[in-house]
Design a protein around this motif. Structure first.
Motif, PDB file in Angstrom:
ATOM      1  N   ALA A 126      37.657  73.553  86.697  1.00 24.72           N
ATOM      2  CA  ALA A 126      37.932  74.992  86.956  1.00 24.72           C
ATOM      3  C   ALA A 126      36.457  75.647  87.166  1.00 24.72           C
ATOM      4  CB  ALA A 126      38.130  75.398  85.416  1.00 24.72           C
ATOM      5  N   GLN A 127      35.200  75.085  86.444  1.00 30.69           N
ATOM      6  CA  GLN A 127      33.994  75.630  86.916  1.00 30.69           C
ATOM      7  C   GLN A 127      33.759  75.375  88.434  1.00 30.69           C
ATOM      8  OE1 GLN A 127      32.251  77.052  84.849  1.00 30.69           O
ATOM      9  NE2 GLN A 127      30.622  77.890  86.551  1.00 30.69           N
ATOM     10  N   THR A 128      34.295  74.414  89.018  1.00 27.97           N
ATOM     11  CA  THR A 128      34.093  74.158  90.414  1.00 27.97           C
ATOM     12  C   THR A 128      34.796  75.224  91.342  1.00 27.97           C
ATOM     13  OG1 THR A 128      33.850  71.667  90.203  1.00 27.97           O
ATOM     14  CG2 THR A 128      34.387  72.576  92.424  1.00 27.97           C
ATOM     15  N   VAL A 129      36.072  75.639  90.749  1.00 32.27           N
ATOM     16  CA  VAL A 129      36.635  76.925  91.663  1.00 32.27           C
ATOM     17  C   VAL A 129      35.954  77.930  91.356  1.00 32.27           C
ATOM     18  CG1 VAL A 129      38.679  78.163  91.396  1.00 32.27           C
ATOM     19  CG2 VAL A 129      38.987  75.673  91.236  1.00 32.27           C
ATOM     20  N   ILE A 130      35.396  78.264  90.275  1.00 35.60           N
ATOM     21  CA  ILE A 130      34.405  79.363  90.193  1.00 35.60           C
ATOM     22  C   ILE A 130      33.195  79.325  90.856  1.00 35.60           C
ATOM     23  CG2 ILE A 130      32.762  80.854  88.522  1.00 35.60           C
ATOM     24  CD1 ILE A 130      34.833  79.816  86.434  1.00 35.60           C
ATOM     25  N   GLN A 131      32.685  78.355  90.942  1.00 38.06           N
ATOM     26  CA  GLN A 131      31.319  78.319  91.877  1.00 38.06           C
ATOM     27  C   GLN A 131      31.956  78.287  93.652  1.00 38.06           C
ATOM     28  OE1 GLN A 131      28.367  78.134  90.909  1.00 38.06           O
ATOM     29  NE2 GLN A 131      29.069  78.523  88.962  1.00 38.06           N
ATOM     30  N   MET A 132      32.933  77.802  93.881  1.00 36.83           N
ATOM     31  CA  MET A 132      33.468  77.588  95.418  1.00 36.83           C
ATOM     32  C   MET A 132      33.814  79.439  95.746  1.00 36.83           C
ATOM     33  SD  MET A 132      35.993  74.399  95.274  1.00 36.83           S
ATOM     34  CE  MET A 132      36.272  74.682  97.168  1.00 36.83           C
ATOM     35  N   LEU A 133      34.036  80.265  94.700  1.00 37.26           N
ATOM     36  CA  LEU A 133      34.518  81.552  94.851  1.00 37.26           C
ATOM     37  C   LEU A 133      33.199  82.420  94.872  1.00 37.26           C
ATOM     38  CD1 LEU A 133      37.604  81.652  92.711  1.00 37.26           C
ATOM     39  CD2 LEU A 133      37.633  82.022  95.334  1.00 37.26           C
ATOM     40  N   HIS A 134      32.318  82.116  94.214  1.00 40.34           N
ATOM     41  CA  HIS A 134      31.313  83.071  93.909  1.00 40.34           C
ATOM     42  C   HIS A 134      30.499  83.504  94.930  1.00 40.34           C
ATOM     43  CE1 HIS A 134      27.934  80.141  94.686  1.00 40.34           C
ATOM     44  NE2 HIS A 134      27.143  81.137  94.371  1.00 40.34           N
ATOM     45  N   ASN A 135      30.368  82.734  96.199  1.00 43.56           N
ATOM     46  CA  ASN A 135      29.796  83.381  97.467  1.00 43.56           C
ATOM     47  C   ASN A 135      30.815  83.329  98.759  1.00 43.56           C
ATOM     48  OD1 ASN A 135      29.932  80.738  97.740  1.00 43.56           O
ATOM     49  ND2 ASN A 135      28.040  80.392  98.385  1.00 43.56           N
ATOM     50  N   ALA A 136      32.115  83.370  98.309  1.00 43.25           N
ATOM     51  CA  ALA A 136      32.992  83.224  99.384  1.00 43.25           C
ATOM     52  C   ALA A 136      33.312  84.813  99.783  1.00 43.25           C
ATOM     53  CB  ALA A 136      34.257  82.547  99.197  1.00 43.25           C
ATOM     54  N   PRO A 137      33.164  85.158 101.350  1.00 41.33           N
ATOM     55  CA  PRO A 137      33.444  86.623 101.556  1.00 41.33           C
ATOM     56  C   PRO A 137      34.725  86.730 101.747  1.00 41.33           C
ATOM     57  CG  PRO A 137      32.968  85.005 103.342  1.00 41.33           C
ATOM     58  CD  PRO A 137      32.745  84.395 102.255  1.00 41.33           C
ATOM     59  N   TYR A 138      35.184  87.995 101.847  1.00 41.78           N
ATOM     60  CA  TYR A 138      36.674  88.248 101.936  1.00 41.78           C
ATOM     61  C   TYR A 138      37.193  87.997 103.549  1.00 41.78           C
ATOM     62  CZ  TYR A 138      36.284  90.346  97.416  1.00 41.78           C
ATOM     63  OH  TYR A 138      36.285  90.607  95.973  1.00 41.78           O
ATOM     64  N   GLY A 139      38.400  87.624 103.841  1.00 41.09           N
ATOM     65  CA  GLY A 139      38.737  87.611 105.096  1.00 41.09           C
ATOM     66  C   GLY A 139      39.673  86.356 105.242  1.00 41.09           C
ATOM     67  N   ASP A 140      39.904  86.005 106.448  1.00 42.91           N
ATOM     68  CA  ASP A 140      40.943  84.890 106.697  1.00 42.91           C
ATOM     69  C   ASP A 140      40.043  83.854 106.920  1.00 42.91           C
ATOM     70  OD1 ASP A 140      42.836  83.414 107.373  1.00 42.91           O
ATOM     71  OD2 ASP A 140      43.177  83.976 109.456  1.00 42.91           O
ATOM     72  N   ILE A 141      39.841  83.121 105.567  1.00 48.54           N
ATOM     73  CA  ILE A 141      38.925  81.878 105.657  1.00 48.54           C
ATOM     74  C   ILE A 141      39.603  80.617 104.746  1.00 48.54           C
ATOM     75  CG2 ILE A 141      36.726  83.253 105.670  1.00 48.54           C
ATOM     76  CD1 ILE A 141      36.704  83.015 102.468  1.00 48.54           C
ATOM     77  N   VAL A 142      39.106  79.638 105.166  1.00 47.59           N
ATOM     78  CA  VAL A 142      39.482  78.607 104.468  1.00 47.59           C
ATOM     79  C   VAL A 142      39.077  77.868 103.204  1.00 47.59           C
ATOM     80  CG1 VAL A 142      40.344  77.178 106.622  1.00 47.59           C
ATOM     81  CG2 VAL A 142      38.146  76.771 105.719  1.00 47.59           C
ATOM     82  N   ASP A 143      37.769  78.752 102.756  1.00 47.99           N
ATOM     83  CA  ASP A 143      37.051  78.383 101.674  1.00 47.99           C
ATOM     84  C   ASP A 143      38.166  78.485 100.446  1.00 47.99           C
ATOM     85  OD1 ASP A 143      35.277  79.228 103.685  1.00 47.99           O
ATOM     86  OD2 ASP A 143      33.647  79.308 102.318  1.00 47.99           O
ATOM     87  N   THR A 144      38.907  79.282 100.383  1.00 52.31           N
ATOM     88  CA  THR A 144      39.703  79.586  99.128  1.00 52.31           C
ATOM     89  C   THR A 144      41.181  79.170  99.406  1.00 52.31           C
ATOM     90  OG1 THR A 144      40.232  81.815 100.013  1.00 52.31           O
ATOM     91  CG2 THR A 144      38.384  81.605  98.483  1.00 52.31           C
ATOM     92  N   GLU A 145      41.303  78.205 100.352  1.00 54.09           N
ATOM     93  CA  GLU A 145      42.476  77.744 100.685  1.00 54.09           C
ATOM     94  C   GLU A 145      42.661  76.215 100.562  1.00 54.09           C
ATOM     95  OE1 GLU A 145      43.825  79.348 104.613  1.00 54.09           O
ATOM     96  OE2 GLU A 145      43.519  81.467 103.879  1.00 54.09           O
ATOM     97  N   ASP A 146      42.327  75.614 101.721  1.00 54.79           N
ATOM     98  CA  ASP A 146      42.566  74.185 101.641  1.00 54.79           C
ATOM     99  C   ASP A 146      41.699  73.439 100.785  1.00 54.79           C
ATOM    100  OD1 ASP A 146      44.504  74.465 103.471  1.00 54.79           O
ATOM    101  OD2 ASP A 146      43.551  73.908 105.093  1.00 54.79           O
ATOM    102  N   ASP A 147      40.447  74.000 100.805  1.00 56.79           N
ATOM    103  CA  ASP A 147      39.268  73.227 100.047  1.00 56.79           C
ATOM    104  C   ASP A 147      39.560  73.573  98.438  1.00 56.79           C
ATOM    105  OD1 ASP A 147      38.303  72.199 102.503  1.00 56.79           O
ATOM    106  OD2 ASP A 147      37.122  74.139 102.714  1.00 56.79           O
ATOM    107  N   LEU A 148      39.705  74.906  98.078  1.00 54.50           N
ATOM    108  CA  LEU A 148      39.873  75.001  96.812  1.00 54.50           C
ATOM    109  C   LEU A 148      41.144  74.653  95.930  1.00 54.50           C
ATOM    110  CD1 LEU A 148      38.879  78.486  95.395  1.00 54.50           C
ATOM    111  CD2 LEU A 148      40.939  77.814  94.906  1.00 54.50           C
ATOM    112  N   GLN A 149      42.297  74.777  96.719  1.00 54.02           N
ATOM    113  CA  GLN A 149      43.486  74.589  95.830  1.00 54.02           C
ATOM    114  C   GLN A 149      43.654  73.066  95.275  1.00 54.02           C
ATOM    115  OE1 GLN A 149      46.629  75.880  98.211  1.00 54.02           O
ATOM    116  NE2 GLN A 149      45.836  77.961  98.677  1.00 54.02           N
TER     117      GLN A 149
END
Length: 244
Positions: A58-81
């Motif tokens: 869960a902490q990893t998810v927070i760290q992956m989100l903390h500097n991810a920009p808004y937009g059509d990106i894979v940061d919050t999709e394939d890598d995070l889920q």
């Protein structure tokens, strides 16, 4: 899972031979490969590790989100889920495993009651009685209780080793009856008198249990509603795909 890890750790402590408050059922222990008398509570140990793993994911998810920009990106999709799913998966394993452990363990009530009489645990009630029933300021009552505690440690006594006459000799300005002293040193009385909201009194604990049961039922009803909506949506999706 951080909170769960705390009470899981307490269960491990309760299961040690030195504390001896709970005995984990046979299916949830492992015999030591060297010492055949040992019953290692591996189910609780796994739960502790899994709780930490869940919290870490869960902490990893927070760290992956903390500097991810808004937009059509894979940061919050394939890598995070996958990390998010792992967190929930580990948490679910903890709850299921500890549910099985708790339902099958045995609790040594007699040992618990005997231990509750030791180590001056109920001496707070001594100060409370002096304040509540004998009109002493709590500051003075606390000082008297501290004096009794110090004398007990120095002489190697428990509270039940003291006669009320000896206690009264250490009290300035009032005295206790034998019944008052016997109630003070009784852990059952101590628990019963804590009847304030959130206290240990049996009726208050039962009230809190009922409140939590009602909350769980409400959440289950809400979950069932969401599942029904998803099921209906799936039916509509299949129908739409056939029509097209």
């Amino acid at each position: 899972m951080v909170n769960t890890g705390r009470w899981v750790q307490e269960f491990l402590r309760f299961a040690t031979h030195e504390v001896g408050l709970i005995t984990v059922a046979d299916p949830y222990v492992q015999i030591s490969s060297i010492m055949p008398q040992k019953r290692n509570p591996v189910s609780i140990e796994h739960s502790r590790a899994l709780a930490s793993s869940s919290a870490g994911s869960a902490q990893t998810v927070i760290q992956m989100l903390h500097n991810a920009p808004y937009g059509d990106i894979v940061d919050t999709e394939d890598d995070l889920q996958p990390t998010l799913y792992k967190s929930f998966h580990d948490a679910s394993r903890v709850m299921k495993l500890m549910h099985a452990v708790i339902r099958t363990l045995t609790f040594n009530k007699e040992h618990a009651e005997n231990e509750a009489k030791k180590n001056l645990i109920v001496i707070t009630e001594f100060a409370d009685v002096l304040t509540r029933d004998h009109d002493l300021s709590f500051r003075k009552a606390h000082t008297i209780a501290a004096k009794v505690a110090q004398e007990s440690v120095q002489t190697g006594k428990e509270l039940y080793d003291w006669d009320v006459a000896d206690i009264n000799n250490m009290i300035d300005g009032t005295s206790l009856t034998e019944k008052e002293w016997n109630d003070i040193i009784d852990p059952n009385v101590f628990v019963e008198r804590r009847s304030v909201r959130g206290g240990t009194n049996k009726e208050e604990v039962e009230r809190m249990i009922e409140v939590r049961k009602a909350s769980v039922e409400e959440q289950n009803d809400e979950l069932q509603g969401i599942e029904d909506e998803l099921e209906e949506a799936l039916v509509q999706l299949k129908a739409a795909s056939v029509n097209h």
